[in-house]
Motif scaffolding. Structure first.
Motif, PDB file in Angstrom:
ATOM      1  N   PHE A  16       0.834  -1.201   0.000  1.00 59.88           N
ATOM      2  CA  PHE A  16       0.000   0.000   0.000  1.00 59.88           C
ATOM      3  C   PHE A  16       0.871   1.255   0.000  1.00 59.88           C
ATOM      4  CE2 PHE A  16      -2.205   3.427   2.223  1.00 59.88           C
ATOM      5  CZ  PHE A  16      -3.399   3.485   1.519  1.00 59.88           C
ATOM      6  N   ASN A  17       1.932   1.250   0.827  1.00 57.24           N
ATOM      7  CA  ASN A  17       2.811   2.419   0.905  1.00 57.24           C
ATOM      8  C   ASN A  17       3.548   2.666  -0.405  1.00 57.24           C
ATOM      9  OD1 ASN A  17       2.070   2.801   3.566  1.00 57.24           O
ATOM     10  ND2 ASN A  17       3.839   1.738   4.407  1.00 57.24           N
ATOM     11  N   LEU A  18       3.925   1.597  -1.102  1.00 59.84           N
ATOM     12  CA  LEU A  18       4.583   1.740  -2.397  1.00 59.84           C
ATOM     13  C   LEU A  18       3.656   2.419  -3.395  1.00 59.84           C
ATOM     14  CD1 LEU A  18       6.842   0.967  -4.536  1.00 59.84           C
ATOM     15  CD2 LEU A  18       5.506  -1.131  -4.887  1.00 59.84           C
ATOM     16  N   ILE A  19       2.455   1.900  -3.495  1.00 53.43           N
ATOM     17  CA  ILE A  19       1.504   2.405  -4.490  1.00 53.43           C
ATOM     18  C   ILE A  19       1.109   3.857  -4.211  1.00 53.43           C
ATOM     19  CG2 ILE A  19      -0.839   2.111  -5.406  1.00 53.43           C
ATOM     20  CD1 ILE A  19      -0.501  -0.914  -4.978  1.00 53.43           C
ATOM     21  N   ARG A  20       0.973   4.201  -2.939  1.00 52.51           N
ATOM     22  CA  ARG A  20       0.488   5.539  -2.573  1.00 52.51           C
ATOM     23  C   ARG A  20       1.598   6.555  -2.335  1.00 52.51           C
ATOM     24  NH1 ARG A  20      -3.873   5.074  -5.070  1.00 52.51           N
ATOM     25  NH2 ARG A  20      -5.166   3.320  -4.387  1.00 52.51           N
ATOM     26  N   SER A  21       2.837   6.159  -2.507  1.00 48.80           N
ATOM     27  CA  SER A  21       3.940   7.078  -2.255  1.00 48.80           C
ATOM     28  C   SER A  21       3.909   8.287  -3.181  1.00 48.80           C
ATOM     29  CB  SER A  21       5.280   6.351  -2.440  1.00 48.80           C
ATOM     30  OG  SER A  21       6.358   7.255  -2.415  1.00 48.80           O
ATOM     31  N   ASP A  22       4.237   9.441  -2.631  1.00 49.18           N
ATOM     32  CA  ASP A  22       4.297  10.665  -3.428  1.00 49.18           C
ATOM     33  C   ASP A  22       5.421  10.617  -4.457  1.00 49.18           C
ATOM     34  OD1 ASP A  22       2.198  11.718  -2.006  1.00 49.18           O
ATOM     35  OD2 ASP A  22       3.473  12.824  -0.598  1.00 49.18           O
ATOM     36  N   GLU A  23       6.393   9.731  -4.245  1.00 52.67           N
ATOM     37  CA  GLU A  23       7.514   9.616  -5.175  1.00 52.67           C
ATOM     38  C   GLU A  23       7.135   8.881  -6.458  1.00 52.67           C
ATOM     39  OE1 GLU A  23      11.182   8.207  -3.381  1.00 52.67           O
ATOM     40  OE2 GLU A  23      10.403   8.740  -1.397  1.00 52.67           O
ATOM     41  N   VAL A  24       6.052   8.136  -6.412  1.00 52.74           N
ATOM     42  CA  VAL A  24       5.637   7.310  -7.547  1.00 52.74           C
ATOM     43  C   VAL A  24       4.806   8.127  -8.528  1.00 52.74           C
ATOM     44  CG1 VAL A  24       4.273   5.298  -8.229  1.00 52.74           C
ATOM     45  CG2 VAL A  24       5.741   5.184  -6.199  1.00 52.74           C
ATOM     46  N   GLU A  25       5.198   8.086  -9.802  1.00 52.14           N
ATOM     47  CA  GLU A  25       4.491   8.823 -10.839  1.00 52.14           C
ATOM     48  C   GLU A  25       3.242   8.057 -11.287  1.00 52.14           C
ATOM     49  OE1 GLU A  25       7.407   9.378 -13.849  1.00 52.14           O
ATOM     50  OE2 GLU A  25       8.625  10.743 -12.645  1.00 52.14           O
ATOM     51  N   PRO A  26       2.267   8.751 -11.876  1.00 56.53           N
ATOM     52  CA  PRO A  26       0.978   8.119 -12.230  1.00 56.53           C
ATOM     53  C   PRO A  26       1.113   6.861 -13.087  1.00 56.53           C
ATOM     54  CG  PRO A  26       0.790  10.486 -12.381  1.00 56.53           C
ATOM     55  CD  PRO A  26       2.236  10.210 -12.110  1.00 56.53           C
ATOM     56  N   LYS A  27       1.959   6.888 -14.126  1.00 52.01           N
ATOM     57  CA  LYS A  27       2.101   5.723 -14.994  1.00 52.01           C
ATOM     58  C   LYS A  27       2.689   4.546 -14.229  1.00 52.01           C
ATOM     59  CE  LYS A  27       4.052   4.272 -19.436  1.00 52.01           C
ATOM     60  NZ  LYS A  27       4.880   4.688 -20.608  1.00 52.01           N
ATOM     61  N   GLU A  28       3.651   4.847 -13.394  1.00 55.63           N
ATOM     62  CA  GLU A  28       4.277   3.825 -12.558  1.00 55.63           C
ATOM     63  C   GLU A  28       3.259   3.260 -11.565  1.00 55.63           C
ATOM     64  OE1 GLU A  28       7.859   3.676  -9.204  1.00 55.63           O
ATOM     65  OE2 GLU A  28       7.483   5.506 -10.357  1.00 55.63           O
ATOM     66  N   ARG A  29       2.479   4.145 -10.955  1.00 57.06           N
ATOM     67  CA  ARG A  29       1.464   3.711  -9.990  1.00 57.06           C
ATOM     68  C   ARG A  29       0.442   2.789 -10.657  1.00 57.06           C
ATOM     69  NH1 ARG A  29       0.255   8.335  -8.131  1.00 57.06           N
ATOM     70  NH2 ARG A  29       1.512   8.147  -6.231  1.00 57.06           N
ATOM     71  N   ALA A  30       0.084   3.090 -11.876  1.00 58.01           N
ATOM     72  CA  ALA A  30      -0.890   2.258 -12.595  1.00 58.01           C
ATOM     73  C   ALA A  30      -0.339   0.843 -12.787  1.00 58.01           C
ATOM     74  CB  ALA A  30      -1.225   2.900 -13.939  1.00 58.01           C
ATOM     75  N   MET A  31       0.966   0.741 -13.053  1.00 54.54           N
ATOM     76  CA  MET A  31       1.577  -0.583 -13.212  1.00 54.54           C
ATOM     77  C   MET A  31       1.521  -1.365 -11.904  1.00 54.54           C
ATOM     78  SD  MET A  31       5.378  -1.621 -14.661  1.00 54.54           S
ATOM     79  CE  MET A  31       6.254  -0.536 -13.515  1.00 54.54           C
ATOM     80  N   TYR A  32       1.798  -0.681 -10.790  1.00 54.81           N
ATOM     81  CA  TYR A  32       1.754  -1.349  -9.487  1.00 54.81           C
ATOM     82  C   TYR A  32       0.329  -1.767  -9.120  1.00 54.81           C
ATOM     83  CZ  TYR A  32       6.423   0.738  -8.891  1.00 54.81           C
ATOM     84  OH  TYR A  32       7.726   1.121  -9.038  1.00 54.81           O
ATOM     85  N   GLU A  33      -0.616  -0.903  -9.447  1.00 55.03           N
ATOM     86  CA  GLU A  33      -2.014  -1.239  -9.138  1.00 55.03           C
ATOM     87  C   GLU A  33      -2.484  -2.437  -9.949  1.00 55.03           C
ATOM     88  OE1 GLU A  33      -3.839   2.518  -9.943  1.00 55.03           O
ATOM     89  OE2 GLU A  33      -3.763   3.158  -7.832  1.00 55.03           O
ATOM     90  N   LYS A  34      -2.015  -2.524 -11.179  1.00 54.23           N
ATOM     91  CA  LYS A  34      -2.411  -3.627 -12.063  1.00 54.23           C
ATOM     92  C   LYS A  34      -1.731  -4.942 -11.682  1.00 54.23           C
ATOM     93  CE  LYS A  34      -2.378  -4.956 -16.967  1.00 54.23           C
ATOM     94  NZ  LYS A  34      -1.933  -4.556 -18.335  1.00 54.23           N
ATOM     95  N   ALA A  35      -0.531  -4.865 -11.098  1.00 55.13           N
ATOM     96  CA  ALA A  35       0.232  -6.074 -10.762  1.00 55.13           C
ATOM     97  C   ALA A  35      -0.527  -6.963  -9.782  1.00 55.13           C
ATOM     98  CB  ALA A  35       1.575  -5.669 -10.155  1.00 55.13           C
TER      99      ALA A  35
END
Length: 419
Positions: free
Chosen positions: A42-61
């Motif tokens: 959860f902390n990885l996906i919601r981190s402010d350091e993570v960009e939207p495209k990157e976050r989408a990949m993590y959410e999909k994983a």
């Protein structure tokens, strides 16, 4: 980038250093995230350091708590990263290797000497691309140290001192006696893995596990992969012939607060014998007389001092800021050509090696032996007779003059776990 040129990666352990390792391979297709603690994902996906495209990949994983389920269900995974407490490195990496997956394991490679030996052997037989995550090995300083020493800048090196400011976590204490409830987000059984079972306590997870014999490898295991790596590479070291340690008191559960360990290495080719000493817990080697007043030894985190028959060389943690000392020697020195290929980064070169079918610079044939050497020190600390120099036969993987020390080369895994 074409999908055919993109690796499918599963990341095991995404909190702490796992946050960096996961993001460090985000150029590829991260198809699965695995962590025993849901909060870490959860902390990885919601981190402010993570960009939207990157976050989408993590959410999909796909999300998993147990790496065994991940590897069982995600058949398309090409490679995995392993960034978990030390005691589970080997069982996770070995499972992946046996399935033909490429593996990146955060330092130290393993928790025991035997595990390091077995992982290196299995990786070679499986012909997979491996890498240990000691990032200093990929930096410019590490290469300059090698090039200068091989150029004869300080002559034949016969003495090395290595030191760190660790530990920065609890050591030399007793284990807590309270038994709090396991958080609902945590799979404690998988966290314990092959180690002897003990009840959950926040004193172990997250981060503070490094100081326990059952889970971590102490200061030397944590930082030796960064600091001892520099002399190991530059001096072309292999297995030591002996190791001897002294330390402050330790407990049944925790490592000592401070240690001094001395290794001896035999001559290698045209390089003579070397004595290497490790210092931690606030202890440091004597200040070199060549070092100018007011100048820091290494940096705040530690460093390395090489002494040869023609001078001395000093660097900081991770091999950074290498300098001949005194500074007048550095200014006089005519630097040789840069002959070692430069690295794009510790994770990037692993990915590149997978795609090209080559070896990375800290693959398990190198990092396995480095890890074995580091972990021998922890055994020397544990033996009762500190006045005896432990003689090491690497080929037979045994101490020849103190058989009782061999019990610490490995331990019996908890039922249900194996290599």
């Amino acid at each position: 980038k074409a999908p055919s040129d993109t690796l499918n990666i599963g990341c095991v352990g995404v909190g702490g250093m796992g946050f960096s390792d996961t993001r460090g391979v985000r150029s590829e297709n991260i198809v699965a995230l695995c962590d025993v603690d849901d909060e870490m994902i959860f902390n990885l996906i919601r981190s402010d350091e993570v960009e939207p495209k990157e976050r989408a990949m993590y959410e999909k994983a796909a999300k998993y708590r147990d790496f065994r389920r991940m590897l069982e269900k995600e058949k398309g995974i090409d490679a995995i990263t392993v960034t978990v407490p030390d005691h589970s490195h080997a069982v996770i990496a070995m499972t992946a290797i046996k399935l033909g997956k490429h593996v990146y394991v955060q330092k130290p490679l393993t928790h025991t000497v035997k595990e390091a030996r077995m992982l290196a052997k299995a990786a070679k037989e499986a012909n997979v691309v491996t890498q240990m995550g000691n990032q200093g090995h990929s930096k410019e300083g590490a290469r300059l140290i090698c090039e200068w020493i091989w150029d004869g800048a300080i002559g034949n090196v016969n003495e090395v001192h290595t030191w760190t400011n660790r530990p920065i976590w609890p050591q030399a204490i007793d284990a807590p006696k309270e038994i709090p409830s396991v958080p609902s987000t945590l799979d404690w059984d998988v966290w314990i893995g092959p180690a002897p079972f003990r009840p959950y306590h926040p004193a172990y997870h997250p981060f503070k596990w490094r100081g326990l014999w059952d889970f971590g490898t102490g200061s030397l295991g944590d930082m030796g992969a960064h600091i001892i790596d520099q002399p190991f590479w530059a001096l072309k070291l292999t297995a030591p012939t002996s190791v001897q340690a002294s330390s402050t008191p330790f407990t049944k559960d925790y490592y000592p607060w401070a240690e001094v360990v001395t290794y001896e290495f035999a001559a290698r080719g045209d390089m003579g014998p070397v004595r290497l000493t490790w210092w931690d817990g606030g202890l440091t080697p004597p200040r070199p007389p060549e070092l100018e007043d007011g100048r820091l030894m290494g940096d705040e985190g530690g460093g390395v001092l090489f002494r040869g028959d023609k001078g001395a060389l000093m660097c900081s943690v991770y091999g950074e800021n290498p300098r001949l000392i005194p500074e007048s020697r550095m200014q006089e020195y005519k630097r040789p050509a840069k002959t070692i290929p430069r690295s794009p980064g510790i994770r990037e070169e692993w990915i590149e090696a997978i795609k090209k079918g080559t070896k990375s610079t800290t693959d398990f044939s190198y990092s396995g032996l480095l890890t074995e050497t580091m972990l021998l020190a922890n055994i020397a600390v544990r033996v009762k007779d500190k006045n005896t120099k432990l003689l090491w036969n690497s080929e037979k993987m045994e101490f020849t003059n103190m058989p009782e020390a061999n019990q610490f080369l490995h331990y019996e895994y908890r039922p249900g776990w194996s290599l």
